[in-house]
Enzyme design. Structure first.
Site, short mmCIF file in Angstrom:
data_model
loop_
_atom_site.label_atom_id
_atom_site.label_comp_id
_atom_site.label_asym_id
_atom_site.label_seq_id
_atom_site.Cartn_x
_atom_site.Cartn_y
_atom_site.Cartn_z
N HIS A 209 -15.83 9.13 -24.74
CA HIS A 209 -15.96 10.33 -23.91
C HIS A 209 -16.78 11.39 -24.63
O HIS A 209 -16.29 12.10 -25.50
CB HIS A 209 -14.55 10.84 -23.57
CG HIS A 209 -14.54 12.01 -22.66
ND1 HIS A 209 -13.53 12.94 -22.66
CD2 HIS A 209 -15.42 12.43 -21.72
CE1 HIS A 209 -13.79 13.87 -21.75
NE2 HIS A 209 -14.94 13.58 -21.17
N ASN B 114 -9.66 17.08 -21.19
CA ASN B 114 -9.56 17.59 -19.83
C ASN B 114 -8.14 17.96 -19.42
O ASN B 114 -7.95 18.77 -18.52
CB ASN B 114 -10.18 16.60 -18.85
CG ASN B 114 -11.68 16.68 -18.93
OD1 ASN B 114 -12.24 17.77 -18.86
ND2 ASN B 114 -12.34 15.56 -19.15
N GLU C 287 -14.48 11.82 -27.80
CA GLU C 287 -13.06 11.46 -27.70
C GLU C 287 -13.01 9.94 -27.48
O GLU C 287 -13.63 9.43 -26.55
CB GLU C 287 -12.46 12.20 -26.50
CG GLU C 287 -10.99 12.43 -26.55
CD GLU C 287 -10.50 13.25 -25.34
OE1 GLU C 287 -11.19 13.34 -24.32
OE2 GLU C 287 -9.38 13.79 -25.43
N SER D 10 -13.98 10.85 -17.70
CA SER D 10 -13.32 12.07 -18.15
C SER D 10 -11.81 11.97 -17.98
O SER D 10 -11.07 12.76 -18.56
CB SER D 10 -13.76 13.26 -17.29
OG SER D 10 -15.14 13.36 -17.29
P1 NAI Z 1 -23.64 12.65 -12.21
O1 NAI Z 1 -23.21 12.77 -10.80
O2 NAI Z 1 -24.56 13.67 -12.79
O3 NAI Z 1 -24.33 11.21 -12.46
C1 NAI Z 1 -23.75 10.01 -12.04
C2 NAI Z 1 -24.87 9.00 -11.82
O4 NAI Z 1 -24.29 7.71 -11.58
C3 NAI Z 1 -25.77 9.31 -10.61
O5 NAI Z 1 -27.12 9.40 -11.05
C4 NAI Z 1 -25.56 8.12 -9.66
O6 NAI Z 1 -26.74 7.74 -8.98
C5 NAI Z 1 -25.13 7.04 -10.65
N1 NAI Z 1 -24.38 5.94 -10.05
C6 NAI Z 1 -23.40 6.00 -9.12
N2 NAI Z 1 -22.92 4.76 -8.86
C7 NAI Z 1 -23.60 3.90 -9.67
C8 NAI Z 1 -23.57 2.50 -9.87
N3 NAI Z 1 -22.72 1.73 -9.18
N4 NAI Z 1 -24.42 1.95 -10.77
C9 NAI Z 1 -25.29 2.72 -11.46
N5 NAI Z 1 -25.37 4.07 -11.31
C10 NAI Z 1 -24.54 4.65 -10.43
O7 NAI Z 1 -22.28 12.55 -13.06
P2 NAI Z 1 -22.01 12.97 -14.59
O8 NAI Z 1 -21.61 14.39 -14.64
O9 NAI Z 1 -23.12 12.48 -15.45
O10 NAI Z 1 -20.68 12.13 -14.88
C11 NAI Z 1 -20.73 10.75 -15.19
C12 NAI Z 1 -19.44 10.36 -15.87
O11 NAI Z 1 -19.28 11.14 -17.07
C13 NAI Z 1 -18.18 10.61 -15.03
O12 NAI Z 1 -17.26 9.60 -15.30
C14 NAI Z 1 -17.70 11.96 -15.56
O13 NAI Z 1 -16.31 12.13 -15.39
C15 NAI Z 1 -18.04 11.82 -17.04
N6 NAI Z 1 -18.19 13.08 -17.78
C16 NAI Z 1 -18.84 14.15 -17.23
C17 NAI Z 1 -19.01 15.33 -17.96
C18 NAI Z 1 -19.75 16.49 -17.40
O14 NAI Z 1 -19.76 17.57 -18.04
N7 NAI Z 1 -20.43 16.36 -16.26
C19 NAI Z 1 -18.45 15.47 -19.32
C20 NAI Z 1 -17.87 14.25 -19.84
C21 NAI Z 1 -17.72 13.12 -19.07
#
Ligand code: NAI
Length: 282
Positions: free
Chosen positions: A139, A189, A151, A118
């Site tokens: 993104h 963002n 994006e 993000s």
């Molecule tokens: P989340 O916390 O729901 O999921 C992240 C996942 O990554 C977890 O299941 C965790 O176990 C896993 N993980 C952590 N380290 C790891 C590794 N080394 N190898 C494999 N898996 C690993 O987070 P979310 O919200 O899905 O965000 C993920 C990415 O997407 C971030 O970069 C965030 O900034 C981006 N993002 C999030 C949005 C949102 O609305 N939540 C919108 C757009 C982008």
């Protein structure tokens, strides 16, 4: 466009990205370090597809076929010869650098490595690989199966060829790509998060209640949901991480995260995913 894709991270975003590529016919390998996250991710995909079937816009057979195209693994090493990897792990620069450096060592030279970050610099992520021309930001917005925007962020060394592939891949899954340059928070963002952060300041200072703040933005500004409810949907930890990246990356105190946001994250109130954020969820 890509017949197979690996998605890393099975959380909020990763499971939506996996579902979307699979729905358009790609074979997807969904990877997460946590078996629990993989199980939850699969459940989320099944639930999301079931809702579309209920609405009557997808057949049960197509939903089953979509699920059938998604495999999962808890090992990054199981990603071998795929043309595209989309990373959606936690918003931490050190974690992403480690993941990209390992992917760079194990994937063939032609594999494009995309990040769903993000706010973290694509140029910096790319620098942890020996293929910065093939590293790009892809993104997606939350919820991925529904939101049209992708994006596309070009790092310093991202090639025109890589960009063209990712634009075409986004269009092949019926998304609308918009290009942005590599500055902290990009466009989405950079504009959204200060608004959410300011809404948290309004709550902390008692300017209004959570419902009051959200109602002003919904009815007064025609936003489909209020900023505090939106923060709960995104994840308060994700919001805090993004504010930190913009604060340090742009060096301006106008991006200072609200102390109440910090306090909620410290207390484990992460929003919808933890059952409690600014609001409570069943
Ligand atoms: P989340 O916390 O729901 O999921 C992240 C996942 O990554 C977890 O299941 C965790 O176990 C896993 N993980 C952590 N380290 C790891 C590794 N080394 N190898 C494999 N898996 C690993 O987070 P979310 O919200 O899905 O965000 C993920 C990415 O997407 C971030 O970069 C965030 O900034 C981006 N993002 C999030 C949005 C949102 O609305 N939540 C919108 C757009 C982008």
């Amino acid at each position: 466009m890509f017949d197979s894709v690996a998605v890393i991270g099975a959380g909020t975003m990763g499971n939506g990205i996996a579902q979307t590529f699979a729905a358009y016919g790609a074979r997807v390998l969904l990877v997460d370090v946590s078996e629990d996250a993989l199980a939850k991710g699969r459940k989320a995909i099944e639930g999301s597809l079931a809702r579309v079937v209920k609405k009557g816009t997808l057949t049960e057979a197509d939903a089953q076929a979509t699920i059938g195209r998604i495999q999962s693994s808890s090992k990054l090493e199981s990603i071998t010869d795929v043309p595209l990897v989309v990373e959606a792990v936690v918003e931490r620069a050190d974690v992403k650098a480690k993941v990209f450096s390992q992917l760079d060592r194990q994937c063939p030279a032609h594999t494009i490595l995309a990040s769903n970050t993000s706010s973290i610099s694509i140029t910096a992520i790319a620098a942890s690989t020996k293929r910065p021309d093939k590293v790009i930001g892809m993104h997606f917005m939350n919820p991925v199966p529904i939101m049209k925007l992708v994006e596309i962020i070009r790092g310093q060394e991202t090639s025109d060829e890589t960009t063209a592939h990712i634009v075409a891949a986004s269009e092949s899954i019926e998304k609308v790509p918009v290009a942005a340059n590599d500055f902290p928070g990009f466009v989405s963002n950079r504009v959204l998060m200060p608004m959410i952060n300011e809404a948290v300041f309004c709550l902390m200072e008692g300017v209004s209640t959570r419902e009051g703040i959200d109602t002003v933005m919904k009815l007064g500004m025609a936003h489909p949901m209020g900023p505090l409810a939106l923060a709960d949907l995104i994840g308060l930890d994700v919001c805090l991480d993004i504010m930190e990246v913009m604060h340090s990356g742009l060096g301006d105190d106008k991006y200072r995260p609200c102390p109440l946001l910090r306090r909620y994250v410290a207390a484990g109130r992460l929003g919808k995913k933890s059952g409690k954020g600014f609001y409570e969820y069943a």
